[in-house]
Design a protein around this motif. Structure first.
Motif, PDB file in Angstrom:
ATOM      1  N   ALA A 494       0.833  -1.205   0.000  1.00 54.69           N
ATOM      2  CA  ALA A 494       0.000   0.000   0.000  1.00 54.69           C
ATOM      3  C   ALA A 494       0.869   1.257   0.000  1.00 54.69           C
ATOM      4  O   ALA A 494       0.595   2.248  -0.717  1.00 54.69           O
ATOM      5  N   SER A 498       1.166   3.888  -3.096  1.00 57.89           N
ATOM      6  CA  SER A 498       0.782   5.257  -2.777  1.00 57.89           C
ATOM      7  C   SER A 498       1.881   6.228  -3.184  1.00 57.89           C
ATOM      8  O   SER A 498       1.609   7.309  -3.738  1.00 57.89           O
ATOM      9  N   ALA A 506      -3.299   1.075  -3.907  1.00 65.08           N
ATOM     10  CA  ALA A 506      -2.826   1.254  -2.533  1.00 65.08           C
ATOM     11  C   ALA A 506      -3.966   1.112  -1.542  1.00 65.08           C
ATOM     12  O   ALA A 506      -3.814   0.510  -0.465  1.00 65.08           O
TER      13      ALA A 506
END
Length: 927
Positions: A494, A498, A506
C-alpha cells in the motif's frame, strides 16, 4: 412295472404297527435301494435294529448315515448321529475323534476339545500313550497360542521319557509367552526346560532375549559368549550388540556394528543408537566411521533416509566436519536430492576454505556456479578462492563480449558515465539477488520450510527494499501460515503504490491489511498519474498495471479484452504501454490486441473497497446447493455413516441419536444428515409384530439342514397310560407327534437295558456326556489338564456362534438326545445379558421347556416358559400360546391353582383358544 414308493412305505409302516420288525426292515431297505437319496430311511432302519437288540446292525446303518451326512455337508446332522452312536457304543474312540473333527469344522473349539480330551483319557487308560499324544497335539493345534495346553503336553511328554520333545515344547511355550508378556509362564517353562536340556542353544538364546528385555546387558554377554553355538548366529550377535550399546561398551560394539547391519540392512536402530552415544561423548569420528562403511549399501538399497538423519545430527553438532559434509554431498548427488545438495556444497566449500584446501574449495565453487550461473555471490566466492591461490579470474567468453557489443549499439548513443555504470551494476546485482531469493523461496515453500522461505525474502528485501515482486510473493505464501507477516506485506505494498501515485491499488492493499478476513487478492487499476522523476542513469519509473489475480488464481487465457473496472465505473482510463524496470517482470503485455471487440456488457457498479477480484459474471440460474457456516469443516457422509452404523451394531442407541443430533446442529438442512436420522429412527423403531400367529407355544424352529423329503412310518404303540400327555404346542420330532415316536421310546428303553456298558451320561441327566470314571491308577499329567478343560471353557463358550448351538440343539432333539439338546440350547441363552435377548430367544426358551417336559420335569419347564414371557414386544397370539403351555406345565406339576390361573388368562383373551374352555371345566370340577 414302475416302483410305487408311497405304497411300499405304507406296507412298511403296516408291518411296524403289527410288530413285524424284520419284515419292516426289509421293506424300508427296498425303498432305500430304489431311492438312495432318502437318507432318513437309514435312521429308521437303525432304530428298528435297536428295537430288535441287534446293535451291530444298528450301528452299521447309523455309521452309514453319519458318513452320508458328512459327505453331503450336513455337518450338524452328522454330529447328532455320531452322538447317538456314542451313546449306543461308548467304547468306540473313533466316534469321539470324528465328532471332534466335525465340531472343529463348525468352529466350536470348546466342544471339539471336549471330545478330544475324552479320547485322550480313553487311550491313557489303555496305556496307548502314543495315540494319546497324537490326540493331545490336536488339542494344542486348536488353540496354538494357549500356553497352558502346551505346558501340560510338555509335562506328559516328559513323563513318557521323551525329554527332547518336551524341551522343544517348553521352548515354543517360552517364545509364545514372550510375545504375550506372560512372565509367570516364561519363568515356569524356562525352569522346566533348563532342567531337561541346560545347554540347549535355543534355550540359551531365549535366556539372552529375556535378559536384554530386563536390561541386564552383562548377563546377555555372559550367556552368548558362553555358548559357542551362538557365536555365529546373526540373531545372537544382534542381541549381543544391543547389550554392548546398553552397557556403553562402544569399542566392543564397533567391532560388531557393521557386520550385524550388513546381515540385516532393514534394521538401522542399533547403528543409530551407537552414533547417538558417540555424539553424546563428542566422539565425532567414531560416530562417522560405521556410517561411512554402510553408506554405499544404503544408497544401493535406496534406504538413505535414516542415514541422512544421523549425518545431519553430526553436521549440526560439528558444522565444519569435512568427512560428514563430503558423505552428505555424495548421497545427495546419488539420490538427486536437489534440496540438500546446494546447502551442503555451500557448507563444504566454506569448510575447505577454512581448512586451507583451496583447490577442493575451487572445485566446489565452480560446481555451484555451474548450477547457478547468475548467482553473483557464488561468483564472488569463486573469485576470492582463485585470488588466494594466485590465479587470475577467468575473462568473459567471446560470445559474451559480442553480446555486450550489441547491447552498446547504436554508436551514436553516448557511453555511460562511471557513476551511471556503478548504479547500473548495483541494480543488476540487486536484481540477481532478488531472482535467486525468489527461486529459493519457491523451493523452500514447496517443501513446507516456511522459515527458510521467509528468510530468502528478507534477504531479497535487504538488496531491494521496495521490490513489489518480493512483497507480493511474501503476501502470497504468508496469507495462510503467517497472518501478521501478510499484514506487513500488504501495508508495504500500500505504501509503495501510494508513493507511485497508484492510490486505487494502494487503497485495496490497505484494506487487506486492516481486514484480516479479506482474501489477499487484488486487480490493480491502471493509472495515468505521472511517477516521480527518474534517477540519473536509470530507466524512469512509470505507473505499472499489475494483476495479482493471476498470481493467486492462475493465469487465464484471454481471447477478448475485458474492460477494466474503471471503465465500468465510467472512469475509463485506457491501459498504457509500460516499460518494465530492471527489477520488475511483467508477465503479460497489457496493450489491447488489435481485434474486433464485442459490445461491452451492461454497466455494473462494483464496490472495489473490499479488495475483491473482477466484477462477477452475469447471474446464471444454478441448482440449489446446500450451504454450511463459513469456516465449518466439510460434512463427511461416509465417516458419519460408519460411526452411526457402529453405534447401532453395538446397541448404543442413545449414542447414535446424539451423534445425529450433533450433525443436525452443525449442518442444518443437510439432506444426507436427514438420511442418517431416518436410518437411525428406522432401526430404532419398535420391532414389528410376529407375522404369523402362533397356534402353539412357539413357531416350529426352522431346520438347519434340509435332508431329502421323507415319508415317515406310522406311529408305533404309544407309551403307557400313566405317562402324562405332552403339552400342546409344536410337537417334538421324537415325541408322540412323530411317526417314530413310539419306536424312539422303545429306543430309550433299549438304552436303559444296556446301561451297564455305558457311562453315566448315557442314562440321561443334565450333563451332555460325563467323563469316564477314573481308576485307581496313578494320576497322569493329563488329569489336571482335563479338569481345567472342563472348568476353563465356559468363557470360550460365549464366543461360539449361538446359531450353531441352536442348530445342534434342534438336531439333537430330533434324534431324541434330550440332554445334548438341552446343553446346546442353554449355551444359546447363557451369554444373554439382562435386557439383551438373542435373536431366537423365544424359540430357545420354549424348546428348552419342551425338552424338560419330555423328560417329565415340568417344574424346570415352568422356569423356561416364564423366561420366554420376558421377551419384549410379544404379540397377543404368542403370549397366549406360552400362557397355555405354562398352564399345561403347572397342571402336570400338580399345581392346579396356578394352572387354572394361566388357563383363565388365555380364556379371557380368546374363549375359543384350543381346548382351554374344556381345561378350565375339568380343573374346576376337580376342585
Amino acid at each position: 412295472m414302475a416302483f410305487n414308493k408311497a405304497k411300499a412305505m405304507q406296507e412298511a409302516e403296516k408291518s411296524v404297527s403289527q410288530g413285524k420288525t424284520s419284515q419292516a426292515i426289509k421293506q424300508y431297505l427296498l425303498v432305500f435301494e430304489k431311492d438312495p437319496a432318502d437318507l432318513a430311511l437309514l435312521n429308521t432302519v437303525g432304530d428298528l435294529y435297536v428295537r430288535e437288540k441287534n446293535m451291530p446292525e444298528a450301528l452299521k446303518y447309523f455309521h452309514k448315515l453319519a458318513d452320508s451326512y458328512t459327505q453331503e455337508g450336513f455337518t450338524v446332522k452328522a454330529i447328532a448321529i455320531y452322538k447317538k452312536i456314542s451313546k449306543l457304543d461308548p467304547a468306540t474312540v473313533d466316534v469321539l475323534l470324528k465328532m471332534a473333527e466335525l465340531y472343529s469344522v463348525q468352529g466350536l473349539g470348546r466342544e471339539a476339545r471336549e471330545q478330544y480330551s475324552q479320547a485322550v483319557e480313553f487311550y491313557r487308560k489303555k496305556n496307548q500313550n502314543d495315540k494319546a499324544l497324537d490326540v493331545f497335539r490336536k488339542i494344542v493345534a486348536l488353540d496354538p497360542e494357549n500356553t497352558n495346553y502346551r505346558v501340560r503336553l510338555a509335562d506328559f511328554l516328559e513323563s513318557q521319557g521323551k525329554k527332547a520333545d518336551a524341551a522343544k515344547i517348553y521352548v515354543e511355550t517360552v517364545e509364545i509367552a514372550l510375545r504375550k508378556g506372560d512372565n509367570a509362564t516364561i519363568d515356569l517353562a524356562m525352569k522346566k526346560a533348563l532342567n531337561l536340556e541346560p545347554k540347549n542353544p535355543e534355550l540359551q538364546f531365549l535366556r539372552a532375549r529375556i535378559a536384554i528385555g530386563k536390561n541386564q546387558p552383562d548377563e546377555v554377554e555372559k550367556i552368548i559368549l558362553g555358548t559357542p553355538e551362538l557365536a555365529s548366529n546373526p540373531a545372537s550377535r544382534q542381541i549381543l550388540l544391543e547389550a554392548y550399546i546398553a552397557g556403553h561398551k562402544l569399542d566392543a560394539a564397533e567391532k560388531l556394528l557393521v557386520d550385524v547391519f550388513r546381515g540385516n540392512p532393514a534394521d538401522f536402530a542399533s547403528m543409530a543408537a551407537y552414533c547417538e552415544q558417540c555424539l553424546g561423548t563428542n566422539e565425532i569420528d567414531a560416530a562417522f566411521k560405521p556410517l561411512n562403511s554402510v553408506a554405499d549399501l544404503m544408497i544401493e538399497n535406496k534406504t538413505t533416509g535414516p542415514l541422512m538423519e544421523v549425518l545431519r545430527k553430526i553436521w549440526a553438532k560439528t558444522p565444519g566436519h569435512i568427512p560428514t559434509l563430503e558423505l552428505i554431498s555424495k548421497i545427495a548427488e546419488k539420490t538427486a536430492d536437489e534440496f540438500t545438495l546446494p546447502e551442503v556444497l555451500d557448507a563444504l566449500g566454506n569448510a575447505y576454505v577454512k581448512a586451507g584446501a583451496l583447490e577442493k574449495a575451487e572445485k566446489i565453487y565452480r560446481q555451484l556456479v555451474a548450477r547457478e550461473p547468475e548467482n553473483e555471490t557464488l561468483k564472488g566466492l569463486l573469485k576470492q578462492v582463485l585470488q588466494k591461490q594466485g590465479k587470475e579470474p577467468e575473462a568473459a567468453k567471446p560470445e559474451d563480449l559480442s553480446n555486450v557489443e550489441m547491447a552498446l549499439t547504436p554508436e551514436t548513443e553516448a557511453a555511460p558515465t562511471a557513476e551511471e555504470a556503478a548504479i547500473a551494476a548495483k541494480e543488476a546485482d540487486a536484481a540477481a539477488v532478488v531472482k535467486e531469493a525468489l527461486d529459493n523461496c519457491d523451493l523452500f515453500n514447496r517443501y513446507g520450510l516456511m522459515d527458510k522461505a521467509f528468510a530468502e525474502l528478507d534477504k531479497a528485501l535487504s538488496a531491494s527494499p521496495d521490490n513489489i515482486d518480493v512483497y507480493k510473493r511474501m503476501l502470497e505464501i504468508s496469507q495462510k501460515s503467517d497472518r501478521a507477516r501478510a499484514t506487513l506485506a500488504a501495508r508495504a505494498l500500500a505504501r509503495i503504490y501510494s508513493e507511485r501515485g497508484d492510490h486505487g491499488t494502494a487503497k485495496k492493499y490497505e484494506h487487506m491489511a486492516t481486514s484480516p478476513g479479506t482474501h489477499m487478492m487484488v486487480e490493480e487499476i491502471p493509472q495515468t498519474t505521472e511517477a516521480p522523476p527518474p534517477t540519473s542513469g536509470a530507466a524512469p519509473p512509470v505507473a505499472t498495471e499489475f494483476d495479482l489475480s493471476e498470481e493467486f488464481l492462475g493465469q487465464a487465457t484471454v481471447t477478448t479484452p475485458k474492460p477494466s473496472p474503471d471503465a465500468t465505473l465510467g472512469l475509463g482510463a485506457p491501459p498504457v504501454s509500460v516499460t518494465p524496470s530492471p527489477t520488475t517482470e511483467i508477465p503479460i503485455d497489457l496493450t489491447p490486441p488489435q481485434v474486433e471487440q464485442a459490445p461491452p456488457p451492461p454497466v455494473q457498479e462494483i464496490d472495489l473497497t473490499g479488495g475483491l477480484a473482477p466484477p462477477p459474471p452475469p447471474t446464471v440460474e444454478a441448482p440449489l446447493v446446500e450451504t454450511q457456516p463459513v469456516g465449518a469443516p466439510p460434512f463427511n457422509f461416509e465417516d458419519s455413516k460408519v460411526e452411526i452404523d457402529y453405534y447401532m451394531d453395538q446397541g448404543f442407541r442413545d449414542e447414535a441419536r446424539a451423534a445425529v443430533q450433533t450433525l443436525e446442529e452443525k449442518f442444518p438442512g443437510n439432506s444426507q444428515v436427514a438420511e442418517l436420522r431416518a436410518r437411525v429412527e428406522g432401526q430404532l423403531a419398535p420391532r414389528p409384530k410376529v407375522e404369523e400367529a402362533l397356534p402353539q407355544a412357539v413357531p416350529t424352529p426352522p431346520p438347519v439342514e434340509v435332508p431329502p423329503p421323507v415319508v415317515e412310518p406310522p406311529p408305533l404303540p404309544t407309551p403307557p397310560a400313566s405317562t402324562p400327555a405332552p403339552p400342546a404346542g409344536p410337537p417334538a420330532a421324537p415325541s408322540g407327534g412323530d411317526t417314530l415316536g413310539g419306536l424312539i421310546g422303545d429306543l430309550e428303553a433299549s438304552l436303559d437295558g444296556i446301561a451297564t456298558d455305558m457311562p453315566p451320561a448315557a442314562k440321561g441327566g443334565e450333563a451332555a456326556m460325563a467323563k469316564p470314571a477314573t481308576s485307581a491308577s496313578p494320576a497322569s499329567p493329563l488329569s489336571g489338564f482335563l479338569d481345567e478343560l472342563g472348568e476353563g471353557e465356559q468363557a470360550a463358550a460365549a464366543q461360539d456362534d449361538p446359531q450353531t448351538h441352536y442348530d445342534l440343539g434342534v438336531a439333537f432333539r430330533e434324534m431324541n438326545l434330550l440332554d445334548e439338546a438341552i446343553g446346546e440350547f442353554q449355551k444359546v441363552v447363557k451369554g444373554a445379558q439382562k435386557g439383551v435377548f438373542p435373536r431366537n430367544f423365544l424359540q430357545v426358551c420354549t424348546l428348552l421347556a419342551l425338552c424338560f417336559m419330555d423328560k417329565q420335569m415340568p417344574v424346570i419347564a415352568i422356569k423356561w416358559y416364564l423366561r420366554a414371557l420376558e421377551m419384549p414386544d410379544l404379540d397377543e397370539e404368542a403370549t397366549m400360546a406360552v400362557q397355555y403351555d405354562l398352564g399345561v406345565a403347572y397342571e402336570q406339576s400338580g399345581d392346579t391353582r396356578k394352572a387354572l390361573e394361566k388357563y383363565s388368562e388365555v380364556y379371557s383373551q380368546n374363549i375359543d383358544y384350543r381346548d382351554v374352555a374344556e381345561k378350565i371345566r375339568q380343573l374346576q370340577s376337580k376342585s
